[in-house]
Enzyme design. Sequence first.
Site, PDB file in Angstrom:
ATOM      1  N   TYR A 104      -1.794   0.673  15.690  1.00  0.00           N
ATOM      2  CA  TYR A 104      -1.659   1.685  16.734  1.00  0.00           C
ATOM      3  C   TYR A 104      -1.005   1.019  17.939  1.00  0.00           C
ATOM      4  O   TYR A 104      -1.366  -0.101  18.316  1.00  0.00           O
ATOM      5  CB  TYR A 104      -3.032   2.224  17.149  1.00  0.00           C
ATOM      6  CG  TYR A 104      -2.951   3.162  18.341  1.00  0.00           C
ATOM      7  CD1 TYR A 104      -2.821   4.536  18.158  1.00  0.00           C
ATOM      8  CD2 TYR A 104      -2.956   2.673  19.649  1.00  0.00           C
ATOM      9  CE1 TYR A 104      -2.711   5.393  19.239  1.00  0.00           C
ATOM     10  CE2 TYR A 104      -2.844   3.524  20.734  1.00  0.00           C
ATOM     11  CZ  TYR A 104      -2.719   4.879  20.517  1.00  0.00           C
ATOM     12  OH  TYR A 104      -2.599   5.721  21.595  1.00  0.00           O
ATOM     13  N   GLU A 150       3.703   6.988  22.279  1.00  0.00           N
ATOM     14  CA  GLU A 150       2.716   6.539  21.291  1.00  0.00           C
ATOM     15  C   GLU A 150       3.348   6.428  19.909  1.00  0.00           C
ATOM     16  O   GLU A 150       4.030   7.345  19.462  1.00  0.00           O
ATOM     17  CB  GLU A 150       1.553   7.548  21.251  1.00  0.00           C
ATOM     18  CG  GLU A 150       0.452   7.183  20.275  1.00  0.00           C
ATOM     19  CD  GLU A 150      -0.618   8.272  20.180  1.00  0.00           C
ATOM     20  OE1 GLU A 150      -1.695   8.090  20.740  1.00  0.00           O
ATOM     21  OE2 GLU A 150      -0.342   9.323  19.547  1.00  0.00           O
TER      22      GLU A 150
END
Lengths: 299, 387
Positions: free
Chosen positions: B107, B195
């Site tokens: 992530y 992101e």
Amino acid sequence: MSILIDNNTKVIVQGITGGQGRFHTEQMLAYGTKVVGGVTPGKAGQEVCGVPVFDTVKEAKEATGANTSIIYVPPKFAADSILEAIDAEMDLVVCITEGIPVLDMARVKNYMKGKKTVLLGPNCPGLISPGKSKVGILPGYIHKEGHVGVVSRSGTLTYEAVNQLSVRNIGQSSAVGIGGDPIRGLGFVDVLKRYEEDPDTYAVVMIGEIGGSGEEEAAEFIRDHMTKPVAAFISGQTAPKGKRMGHAGAIISGGKGTAAGKIAALEAVGVVVAPTPDRIGEALVEAAKKAGVYEKILL
Amino acid sequence: MKIHEYQAKELLGAYGVPVPGGEVAETPEEVFEAAKAYDKCVIKAQIHSGGRGKGGGVKLANSPEEAKAIAEKMIGMQLVTKQTGPEGKLVRKVLVTEATNIAKEYYLSIAVDNENAGLVIIASAAGGTEIEETAANHPELIVKEPISVYEGFHNYKGIEVARKLGLSGELQKEFIGILRNMTKLFLEKDCSLVEINPLVLTEEGHLLALDAKVNFDDNALMRHPEIVALRDVNEENPKEVKASEYDLNYISLEGNIGCLVNGAGLAMATMDIIKKFGGEPANFLDVGGSATTERVTAAFEILLSDPNVKAIMVNIFGGIMKCDIIAEGVVAAAKNIGMTVPLVVRLEGTNVDRGKEILKESGLAIIAAEDMADAARKAVAAAGGAK
């Protein structure tokens, strides 16, 4: 006494020739605020409401001896105006402008480190010390000069709180709107600290809302440093997660910044939290009675 | 402002972040043509919501024929994910993208750090899942590193994060490059979030942005027309789109009491007090400090276009905004568009007496309220009582 502004506050208005700047200059003058000058680049030599206009903040300060500036400049240029006021070494800068880009405010906030200027806002209604001075857009007539300090993240909810005090014959030392943006100047703790130090403030009303962690930090400060009673209200108790409630800072994200968490943090340190917005006045009365200062705050 | 995954990947790609090949398509035929470029491909529904995989919005196809068959079902479906609500969102476009052999998932994101007035890198070796869940259950797996808005990205910041994720050698270099480019994109385009989840390590040994989300600061859109051009209003609530045209802060909710309020804090507090009296607000609406008759009319139109609304509560504390102006707006709006549900009005503040007079003289069937609590109580009763 009062905090941040008083009878000695001399104000210049940045963006004085715009519609908003002009209107509120008139309102502030009518309230008795010492508005001594205005700034609009390229319009030096003009007058607005009898107040002289200058090209730069520095020039306006030198000519008038102003110590405070208020900003009504459009969002695109507002960060620039705040920086100009910081460089001119104003004591207090109040930025009313709503909609300033976050990265602009991040840069301003970094630039301010180590400088003498105190910033209030942006996206705020300004502040008032009733009977002395008003630097902002708050309706003067609902206020009464007295001994309760008000601090709030919301404009109209500040008026609601102040009104509930005034109708109970409880005056205010000052009322300060810190604004709804996530990156801003003064926060709750900064204002609470000033109320704690002000000998003429006997109790405080604090109006918070969802998002961020300012209310939780305020709770810690109240626990460790406040001797004066505090009443509070937190709006957005029923706001859904992940939706921005008007103010850029009012959003519950990742399960953080909920009203329930803030209320619990405040109640844990003895703050009387009003369950509904119509009971802010009652909450303050309760907090003041508990601390034995109720008689002192009545006018 | 939000954009689609395919747009986010195009932007990241333009900034030098490695993204898989792909093409956006709106018909099964276009999907068939696009799929010819790959041995295997993944068809991904393009809606502004996360959790698409679990809802059936991400499918693997082994041939162009299979891709077309998947697209026939996916395009036009109401995709329900945990972020869309039970009604789901209509799938209008899909992304046809190269299938990737995944060795590991990470992530990686950059967000605004309000407390420190800067940016923050957030990374985790536990990729693919929701970062909020990881943060709640395994905070030790989250790596954070601040970035100054003045200085921007520096390599040592990236090395720090890479080491904590266990990336070394060539992969560390690739990772640092990705972070540098993400930061550049963030600062140049006034993002509020960049992101990549997951950032994958392929079996071939390279890093690749397999899924991406880029959000923008609404306040900064004035200086990015190229970003505004990426807006897809189909993805937004039509009432919220109309509200934004009139500069109204409106958010649609599930209840049956329409709210019209000045100020965001008071608007939230109004929702709260309605709920305290057993009602459900149909919306959040802040008409702002400079409401004109035109804007108040538009606000009423939006509230009345919601078939769930059974009563409207107006809650105004006039400061600089005068109560008589608001009252005139209410009367004009009610006359222009016709009020089909009970209207409860609470006015306080500047020129309140004149405002109340105007409402009385109008002859409209307005339920006057003394204060906020009184207004909420009356609005709940008018909408059919407490739940």
